[in-house]
Scaffold this motif. Structure first.
Motif, mmCIF file in Angstrom:
data_model
loop_
_atom_site.group_PDB
_atom_site.id
_atom_site.type_symbol
_atom_site.label_atom_id
_atom_site.label_comp_id
_atom_site.label_asym_id
_atom_site.label_seq_id
_atom_site.Cartn_x
_atom_site.Cartn_y
_atom_site.Cartn_z
ATOM 1 N N PHE A 17 0.849 -1.306 -0.061
ATOM 2 C CA PHE A 17 0.001 0.008 0.029
ATOM 3 C C PHE A 17 0.939 1.243 0.120
ATOM 4 C CE2 PHE A 17 -2.782 -3.261 1.715
ATOM 5 C CZ PHE A 17 -3.880 -2.964 0.838
ATOM 6 N N PHE A 18 1.177 1.487 -1.138
ATOM 7 C CA PHE A 18 1.979 3.119 -1.362
ATOM 8 C C PHE A 18 0.803 4.102 -0.867
ATOM 9 C CE2 PHE A 18 4.720 0.027 -3.773
ATOM 10 C CZ PHE A 18 5.904 0.470 -3.566
ATOM 11 N N PRO A 19 1.619 5.276 -0.450
ATOM 12 C CA PRO A 19 0.574 6.358 -0.304
ATOM 13 C C PRO A 19 -0.636 6.539 -0.775
ATOM 14 C CG PRO A 19 2.950 7.060 -0.047
ATOM 15 C CD PRO A 19 2.831 5.636 -0.691
ATOM 16 N N ASP A 20 -0.606 6.431 -2.163
ATOM 17 C CA ASP A 20 -1.939 6.690 -2.992
ATOM 18 C C ASP A 20 -2.881 5.368 -2.784
ATOM 19 O OD1 ASP A 20 -0.409 4.873 -4.255
ATOM 20 O OD2 ASP A 20 -0.978 5.771 -6.199
ATOM 21 N N ALA A 21 -2.626 4.384 -2.673
ATOM 22 C CA ALA A 21 -3.313 3.142 -2.426
ATOM 23 C C ALA A 21 -3.882 3.277 -0.967
ATOM 24 C CB ALA A 21 -2.449 1.693 -2.788
ATOM 25 N N CYS A 22 -2.905 3.309 -0.293
ATOM 26 C CA CYS A 22 -3.389 3.637 1.408
ATOM 27 C C CYS A 22 -4.357 4.676 1.446
ATOM 28 C CB CYS A 22 -2.073 4.038 1.996
ATOM 29 S SG CYS A 22 -2.461 3.371 3.623
ATOM 30 N N ALA A 23 -4.218 5.906 0.884
ATOM 31 C CA ALA A 23 -5.193 6.739 0.944
ATOM 32 C C ALA A 23 -6.439 6.354 0.380
ATOM 33 C CB ALA A 23 -4.812 8.280 0.062
ATOM 34 N N ARG A 24 -6.771 5.555 -0.712
ATOM 35 C CA ARG A 24 -7.969 5.220 -1.109
ATOM 36 C C ARG A 24 -8.413 4.014 -0.260
ATOM 37 N NH1 ARG A 24 -5.083 5.281 -6.006
ATOM 38 N NH2 ARG A 24 -4.629 2.819 -5.928
ATOM 39 N N ARG A 25 -7.420 3.096 0.360
ATOM 40 C CA ARG A 25 -7.920 1.937 1.348
ATOM 41 C C ARG A 25 -8.776 2.884 2.570
ATOM 42 N NH1 ARG A 25 -3.505 -1.074 4.674
ATOM 43 N NH2 ARG A 25 -3.563 0.981 5.983
ATOM 44 N N ASN A 26 -7.875 3.966 3.105
ATOM 45 C CA ASN A 26 -8.429 4.638 4.332
ATOM 46 C C ASN A 26 -9.794 5.146 3.994
ATOM 47 O OD1 ASN A 26 -6.211 3.503 5.868
ATOM 48 N ND2 ASN A 26 -4.914 5.272 5.659
ATOM 49 N N GLY A 27 -9.808 5.745 2.744
ATOM 50 C CA GLY A 27 -10.928 6.409 2.471
ATOM 51 C C GLY A 27 -12.395 5.445 2.720
ATOM 52 N N ILE A 28 -11.944 4.109 2.186
ATOM 53 C CA ILE A 28 -13.050 3.205 2.549
ATOM 54 C C ILE A 28 -13.177 2.967 3.983
ATOM 55 C CG2 ILE A 28 -13.675 0.856 1.990
ATOM 56 C CD1 ILE A 28 -12.167 0.979 -0.681
ATOM 57 N N PHE A 29 -12.318 2.871 4.635
ATOM 58 C CA PHE A 29 -12.617 2.445 6.123
ATOM 59 C C PHE A 29 -13.055 3.654 6.845
ATOM 60 C CE2 PHE A 29 -8.273 -0.280 6.654
ATOM 61 C CZ PHE A 29 -8.761 -1.224 5.506
ATOM 62 N N ARG A 30 -12.706 4.889 6.671
ATOM 63 C CA ARG A 30 -13.579 6.039 7.220
ATOM 64 C C ARG A 30 -15.122 5.998 6.768
ATOM 65 N NH1 ARG A 30 -8.890 8.956 5.719
ATOM 66 N NH2 ARG A 30 -10.146 9.777 3.435
ATOM 67 N N SER A 31 -15.371 5.660 5.560
ATOM 68 C CA SER A 31 -16.811 5.510 5.179
ATOM 69 C C SER A 31 -17.522 4.298 6.013
ATOM 70 C CB SER A 31 -16.834 5.536 3.616
ATOM 71 O OG SER A 31 -18.353 5.133 3.289
ATOM 72 N N TRP A 32 -16.704 3.491 6.018
ATOM 73 C CA TRP A 32 -17.322 2.254 6.685
ATOM 74 C C TRP A 32 -17.451 2.620 8.451
ATOM 75 C CZ3 TRP A 32 -13.510 -2.192 4.800
ATOM 76 C CH2 TRP A 32 -14.085 -2.755 3.675
#
Length: 425
Positions: free
Chosen positions: A10-25
């Motif tokens: 999870f490079f920074p861009d992929a990590c940001a997308r993943r964390n965006g999903i987590f925040r929404s969840w």
């Protein structure tokens, strides 16, 4: 060196997308009154084999540790949830509404949408076993996908019931001993040739007429069609009808479709089952499952010795992330003020659920009673949930008014439904 096959960096861009999903969840789950928990990534191997049988071992990362114990990295969260609830269920008020976002490891052949590791949103509700509990969990699933920017054109939750299927098979004259085998056939009907399904059903002792009726039930897309094909659905049909009614009242009806072709492949499901699928441009299922779950009323008893009914689901981040990327979607935000919607009698439930829906859509954390109980008990539940106020939906709703009881101040006021969001601040 590269990452192992089936694992991700999870490079920074992929990590940001993943964390965006987590925040929404997290935001959406909290609005629905679910609270977060977690457990260890390493469990006793026996916990998984007791739930799924010894054949699960070939899908696990398991080993003998330095204490000579057989252990495994978690491949799913449900066994951990059951173990934890079984250990301390008396310490928590019912319903227990928990969610988790674990990383799971499963040894299988990597393919598109399936890796050897993924993150998964898990939500489970342990209560008293009511249609309202099923509806609340499915409504959460719909809300999770909507909060990410997806809508009726993007996904559909296919809703079915193993209890309905048991009733249908009884009406068709299929013996109880063959029900499990029929479920296995129905679960694969969409992916195999008709003659293969027919041969397997014949091997279970079903005649040609019974086989035709099983296929007709599996192709039913409403309760009336299923009842007609089987010759009756009994109380199980009425249960599912109540779930559908509550989902419509909660505003999730346009994203849910009755589909008796869904039975779920896991044997521990006992009632309502459901799967969310992505839709293609023409509105058909594109083959990608986003989430799945159902009611499992016996699992807590079988694994933890605690007879408590439960319903839950899981949603992985891999297929979901691919779909969001295709749609160019991302998410941000947080949960809002907590309120509790109550009603003095069950005749006001549907109206109350409409208020719950409106408040959740406006960003409030809105909870409500999932089973019939007196208004006093509901207000106690509101205080216990930490709600700032209780919105009481009663006879005044016919005049487009509700009562708002501010719990800390012990103050009550009548508010027009049209300005309720403004009044709650």
């Amino acid at each position: 060196m590269q990452a192992l096959t089936g694992f991700r960096d999870f490079f920074p861009d992929a990590c940001a997308r993943r964390n965006g999903i987590f925040r929404s969840w997290r935001r959406t789950a909290e609005r629905h009154g679910f609270v977060e928990y977690d457990g260890p990534p390493l469990e006793s191997l026996e916990l998984f084999t007791r739930k799924s049988g010894p054949e699960i071992v070939k899908q696990l990362y398991n080993f003998v540790d330095k204490g000579e114990r057989e252990v495994a990295f978690r491949a799913e969260m449900t066994p951990t949830f059951v173990r934890m609830v079984g250990a301390r269920h008396r310490d928590f008020r019912k319903p227990i509404k928990w969610f988790a976002i674990p990383q799971l490891l499963r040894y299988e052949r990597p393919q598109k949408g399936r890796l050897r590791e993924h993150f998964q949103f898990n939500a489970d509700l342990v209560g008293s076993g009511t249609p309202g509990e099923d509806a609340e969990v499915i409504a959460l699933l719909v809300a999770l996908l909507r909060d990410l920017g997806l809508g009726p054109r993007d996904f559909r939750v296919r809703l079915s019931s193993r209890a309905v299927w048991h009733a249908a098979l009884d009406a068709i004259g299929v013996g109880a001993a063959a029900h499990g085998g029929v479920f296995e056939v129905v679960d694969k009907m969409e992916r195999v040739k008709p003659e293969e399904s027919e041969a397997r059903l014949a091997g279970l002792g079903l005649g040609a007429e019974q086989t035709a009726k099983v296929r007709a039930v599996s192709e039913a897309r409403d309760l009336e069609g299923a009842a007609s094909a089987a010759g009756g659905l009994g109380e199980a049909g009425e249960w599912l009808r109540q779930v559908i009614g509550s989902l419509e009242a909660l505003g999730a009806g346009d994203c849910v479709a009755v589909d008796l072709g869904i039975v779920r492949g896991l044997a521990y499901y006992t009632g309502v089952v459901f799967e969310a699928f992505a839709l293609d441009a023409a509105g058909g299922y594109d083959g990608r499952a986003l989430a799945g779950g159902g009611r499992y009323d016996d699992l807590l008893k079988n694994l933890a010795g605690v007879a408590l009914p439960a319903v839950g689901f899981g949603m992985g981040d891999v297929v979901l992330g691919q779909l969001l990327e295709e749609k160019g979607l991302d998410v941000t935000g947080g949960a809002g003020k907590r309120v509790f919607v109550a009603w003095p009698g069950e005749e006001f439930r549907v109206s109350g659920l409409g208020v719950v829906r409106a408040l959740r859509e406006a960003g409030f954390v809105a909870e409500y009673p999932l089973r019939a109980q007196g208004l006093g008990k509901q207000l106690e539940a509101a205080e216990h949930a930490g709600a700032a106020c209780a919105v009481i939906v009663g006879e005044e709703y016919a005049r487009a008014e509700v009562d708002v009881k501010w719990l800390a101040e012990r103050r009550q006021e009548r508010v027009a439904v049209g300005r309720l969001v403004e009044a709650l601040g």
